[in-house]
Every structure is written in C-alpha cells, then in structure tokens.
Design a protein around this motif. Structure first.
Motif, PDB file in Angstrom:
ATOM      1  N   PHE A   1       0.870  -1.194   0.098  1.00 33.17           N
ATOM      2  CA  PHE A   1       0.174  -0.044   0.107  1.00 33.17           C
ATOM      3  C   PHE A   1       0.994   1.291   0.192  1.00 33.17           C
ATOM      4  O   PHE A   1       2.062   1.362   0.881  1.00 33.17           O
ATOM      5  CB  PHE A   1      -1.364  -0.066   0.847  1.00 33.17           C
ATOM      6  CG  PHE A   1      -2.194  -1.054   0.939  1.00 33.17           C
ATOM      7  CD1 PHE A   1      -2.900  -0.823   0.140  1.00 33.17           C
ATOM      8  CD2 PHE A   1      -2.257  -2.222   2.341  1.00 33.17           C
ATOM      9  CE1 PHE A   1      -3.613  -2.057   0.677  1.00 33.17           C
ATOM     10  CE2 PHE A   1      -2.998  -2.872   2.394  1.00 33.17           C
ATOM     11  CZ  PHE A   1      -3.965  -2.964   1.620  1.00 33.17           C
ATOM     12  N   CYS A   2       0.590   2.458  -0.882  1.00 31.91           N
ATOM     13  CA  CYS A   2       1.100   3.210  -0.450  1.00 31.91           C
ATOM     14  C   CYS A   2       0.072   4.872  -0.171  1.00 31.91           C
ATOM     15  O   CYS A   2      -0.906   4.485  -0.405  1.00 31.91           O
ATOM     16  CB  CYS A   2       1.873   3.842  -2.100  1.00 31.91           C
ATOM     17  SG  CYS A   2       2.735   5.178  -2.301  1.00 31.91           S
ATOM     18  N   VAL A   3       0.274   4.977   1.215  1.00 26.43           N
ATOM     19  CA  VAL A   3      -0.713   5.961   1.741  1.00 26.43           C
ATOM     20  C   VAL A   3      -0.074   6.950   1.710  1.00 26.43           C
ATOM     21  O   VAL A   3       1.432   7.840   1.925  1.00 26.43           O
ATOM     22  CB  VAL A   3      -0.700   5.449   2.783  1.00 26.43           C
ATOM     23  CG1 VAL A   3      -1.634   4.259   2.942  1.00 26.43           C
ATOM     24  CG2 VAL A   3       0.448   5.478   3.615  1.00 26.43           C
TER      25      VAL A   3
ATOM     26  N   ILE B   1      -4.597  15.233   8.098  1.00 26.54           N
ATOM     27  CA  ILE B   1      -5.249  15.112   7.558  1.00 26.54           C
ATOM     28  C   ILE B   1      -5.960  13.746   6.919  1.00 26.54           C
ATOM     29  O   ILE B   1      -6.305  13.113   7.260  1.00 26.54           O
ATOM     30  CB  ILE B   1      -6.836  16.065   8.070  1.00 26.54           C
ATOM     31  CG1 ILE B   1      -6.567  16.796   9.004  1.00 26.54           C
ATOM     32  CG2 ILE B   1      -8.443  15.292   7.515  1.00 26.54           C
ATOM     33  CD1 ILE B   1      -8.282  18.212   8.728  1.00 26.54           C
ATOM     34  N   ALA B   2      -5.774  14.567   5.225  1.00 28.34           N
ATOM     35  CA  ALA B   2      -5.387  13.514   4.431  1.00 28.34           C
ATOM     36  C   ALA B   2      -5.104  12.136   5.043  1.00 28.34           C
ATOM     37  O   ALA B   2      -5.316  11.520   3.604  1.00 28.34           O
ATOM     38  CB  ALA B   2      -5.728  13.729   2.714  1.00 28.34           C
ATOM     39  N   THR B   3      -3.958  12.287   5.149  1.00 23.92           N
ATOM     40  CA  THR B   3      -2.951  11.009   5.746  1.00 23.92           C
ATOM     41  C   THR B   3      -3.867  10.134   6.301  1.00 23.92           C
ATOM     42  O   THR B   3      -4.212   9.373   6.549  1.00 23.92           O
ATOM     43  CB  THR B   3      -1.524  11.849   5.453  1.00 23.92           C
ATOM     44  OG1 THR B   3      -1.115  12.585   4.140  1.00 23.92           O
ATOM     45  CG2 THR B   3      -0.478   9.939   5.886  1.00 23.92           C
TER      46      THR B   3
ATOM     47  N   GLY C   1      -5.332  10.431   0.872  1.00 24.23           N
ATOM     48  CA  GLY C   1      -6.530  11.410   0.682  1.00 24.23           C
ATOM     49  C   GLY C   1      -6.515  12.529   0.036  1.00 24.23           C
ATOM     50  O   GLY C   1      -5.205  12.986  -0.147  1.00 24.23           O
ATOM     51  N   VAL C   2      -7.344  12.954  -0.379  1.00 27.18           N
ATOM     52  CA  VAL C   2      -7.644  14.506  -0.655  1.00 27.18           C
ATOM     53  C   VAL C   2      -6.881  16.054  -0.486  1.00 27.18           C
ATOM     54  O   VAL C   2      -7.572  16.071   1.020  1.00 27.18           O
ATOM     55  CB  VAL C   2      -8.862  15.328  -2.004  1.00 27.18           C
ATOM     56  CG1 VAL C   2      -8.714  15.993  -2.548  1.00 27.18           C
ATOM     57  CG2 VAL C   2      -8.650  13.929  -2.830  1.00 27.18           C
ATOM     58  N   SER C   3      -5.992  16.370   0.003  1.00 28.46           N
ATOM     59  CA  SER C   3      -5.423  18.044   1.011  1.00 28.46           C
ATOM     60  C   SER C   3      -5.430  18.961  -0.425  1.00 28.46           C
ATOM     61  O   SER C   3      -5.731  20.331   0.471  1.00 28.46           O
ATOM     62  CB  SER C   3      -3.765  17.758   1.112  1.00 28.46           C
ATOM     63  OG  SER C   3      -3.139  17.644  -0.005  1.00 28.46           O
ATOM     64  N   ASP C   4      -5.722  19.264  -1.391  1.00 31.11           N
ATOM     65  CA  ASP C   4      -6.284  20.545  -2.620  1.00 31.11           C
ATOM     66  C   ASP C   4      -5.993  19.717  -3.900  1.00 31.11           C
ATOM     67  O   ASP C   4      -6.544  18.476  -4.351  1.00 31.11           O
ATOM     68  CB  ASP C   4      -4.543  21.032  -2.104  1.00 31.11           C
ATOM     69  CG  ASP C   4      -3.641  19.831  -2.866  1.00 31.11           C
ATOM     70  OD1 ASP C   4      -3.299  20.146  -4.408  1.00 31.11           O
ATOM     71  OD2 ASP C   4      -2.815  19.610  -2.263  1.00 31.11           O
ATOM     72  N   HIS C   5      -6.752  20.505  -5.119  1.00 29.86           N
ATOM     73  CA  HIS C   5      -7.324  19.887  -6.292  1.00 29.86           C
ATOM     74  C   HIS C   5      -5.961  21.030  -6.975  1.00 29.86           C
ATOM     75  O   HIS C   5      -6.380  21.067  -8.308  1.00 29.86           O
ATOM     76  CB  HIS C   5      -8.777  20.627  -6.124  1.00 29.86           C
ATOM     77  CG  HIS C   5      -9.002  22.221  -6.477  1.00 29.86           C
ATOM     78  ND1 HIS C   5      -8.174  23.584  -6.819  1.00 29.86           N
ATOM     79  CD2 HIS C   5      -9.889  22.531  -5.714  1.00 29.86           C
ATOM     80  CE1 HIS C   5      -8.463  24.320  -6.221  1.00 29.86           C
ATOM     81  NE2 HIS C   5      -9.839  24.214  -5.429  1.00 29.86           N
ATOM     82  N   ALA C   6      -4.883  20.086  -6.446  1.00 33.18           N
ATOM     83  CA  ALA C   6      -3.555  20.715  -7.477  1.00 33.18           C
ATOM     84  C   ALA C   6      -3.490  22.385  -7.913  1.00 33.18           C
ATOM     85  O   ALA C   6      -3.004  22.029  -9.188  1.00 33.18           O
ATOM     86  CB  ALA C   6      -3.331  19.875  -8.192  1.00 33.18           C
ATOM     87  N   GLY C   7      -3.942  22.832  -7.097  1.00 32.43           N
ATOM     88  CA  GLY C   7      -4.346  24.707  -7.838  1.00 32.43           C
ATOM     89  C   GLY C   7      -3.634  25.727  -6.696  1.00 32.43           C
ATOM     90  O   GLY C   7      -3.235  25.484  -5.811  1.00 32.43           O
TER      91      GLY C   7
END
Length: 239
Positions: free
Chosen positions: A45-47, A219-221, A186-192
C-alpha cells in the motif's frame, strides 16, 4: 515487521516530496529482505495525501479529506516550456483489484471516512501547483477525476522490473504479482490555488474550519492510513 492480528505488516516511511525514485528504492529494499527472510508478501500500500483534478469544478471543495481509490496508477514526466508546463511519457498501470474492492466497501471500512473512486492516480516528479496543468493531465485520457501525487508509479516500475527479471534473487515473492500494490491517498487540495491559504476540509465525516495546507495533508494522510488499517483488521479479525 508488525504483528497485526493474524497479518504481518511491514511499514516503511518514504518521507515527503521525495518522489517516485525514492519510492522505488524503498520497494526494492522491502523485496530484497522479503526474499532473504522468506516473508509472505502479498500487497504493497502507498498511503499519504494527494491533489486531485475534477472535470466538475463545483465538486472540488467536496473532495478535500476524501480518500481516492482507483484501479489505475499513472506516471508522467513534465517540464516547463517557457512558463507552460508540458507532459510526456504518460503511462497507466493496473493496481490490485481485490484490495480496491475491499477498501471500497462502505459497510466494512468507510465509517466516517469518505472515499471517492478516481479514474487514475498519477505520479510525477514535481509538486503540481497549477490547476490548468492538472486539468491538462486529466484531459489526456479524457478522465473525469484523477489524483496527483509523487510516489505510486515508482512502486509500479519496481514491481514490473522484478516481475521481468530472470535472476532468481530478483524475482517477486511467490504471492505477489506486478499489480500487487494499491495507491490509497487522501485529498488535501485540488492541485491549484488552494495549496496556499486556509480552506475547510472534512475530518472523519465532519466539516472543519479553515485550516492550512500542512493540516489538510495530515488529515488526508490519517484518513488513508485509517482506511487501510480498517480493511486489514477485518481480515485479521482485530477488535
């Protein structure tokens, strides 16, 4: 090695912003030790955390804190042409279907952790901080939603290298295949633009106040780690 009920878990910290080469080195080290010690490895797994790019921009804020799951990992190389970021060598790889399905079961793993199925989770060499560039990458295969991070395809490359090797010491453990890995981030941002400043996210199903990028990444992690641990605990029958 950690005993997790009936399952043995090997944890290796890659670190932040090291990219796919560091991930590949870490996987190589695990596989080498597994062969020497005869570890029964089955899945890697890559978390961690990632950015995302969505075709539906109205949903961007809703993805923060969600864990992305996909059956496709992608890789790309990028460079600047003047001020514009360009992409090349865009490839995709299959990831483990069984564990993708296990982590995607709401009644089992997802209590208070929101998950979203992405078309692909891409890995690149640099942090993606320009939304137009993220959209360009997503549009290469006309995907609706992608994740963007820096480590996953390094695992794919290393597993494929071992799978093709004719040297006995460099063969995959008997229970592993070239697709025996899953990127769970987990998503921390929308790459922008939301990489800077403070923005709300969700923390185990509850909306937060505005928090900075470091806090959103934590939090995302945490969500990605918790999701994997829940899936493992079900199989290992850990209370």
């Amino acid at each position: 090695m950690i005993n997790f009920g009936s399952i043995k878990v090997v944890h290796m910290k890659i670190g932040t912003s090291y990219g796919k080469d560091k991930a590949r080195t870490a996987v190589r080290a695990i596989l080498e030790v597994a062969n020497v010690r005869n570890w029964p490895l089955e899945i890697i797994f890559c978390v961690g955390c990632c950015g995302c790019s969505s075709k539906d921009k109205s949903q961007n804020a809703n993805y923060r804190g969600n864990v992305l799951l996909s059956q496709k990992a992608g890789s790309y190389t990028n460079k600047f042409k003047g001020k514009k970021l360009s992409f090349k060598n865009i490839n995709t790889y299959d990831m483990d279907e069984t564990w993708f399905q296990r982590l995607g079961q709401p009644q089992d793993c997802q209590d208070h952790i929101h998950t979203t199925k992405a078309d692909c989770i891409y890995s690149g060499d640099t942090v993606m901080a320009e939304e137009n560039s993220a959209d360009e990458l997503r549009g290469y295969h006309n995907y609706d939603l992608i994740g963007i991070e820096m480590e996953g395809c390094g695992i794919a490359h290393e597993l494929r290298s071992w799978d093709k090797s004719r040297v006995s010491e460099l063969k995959l453990p008997k229970d592993m295949r070239r697709d025996s890995f899953l990127v769970v981030k987990g998503v921390s941002d929308h790459a922008g633009s939301d990489k800077t400043g403070k923005h709300p996210t969700n923390f185990f199903g509850q909306s937060t106040d505005r928090v900075d990028d470091d806090q959103r990444q934590e939090i995302a992690t945490l969500h990605s780690v918790a999701l994997v641990c829940r899936a493992l605990s079900i199989i290992a029958k850990v209370d």
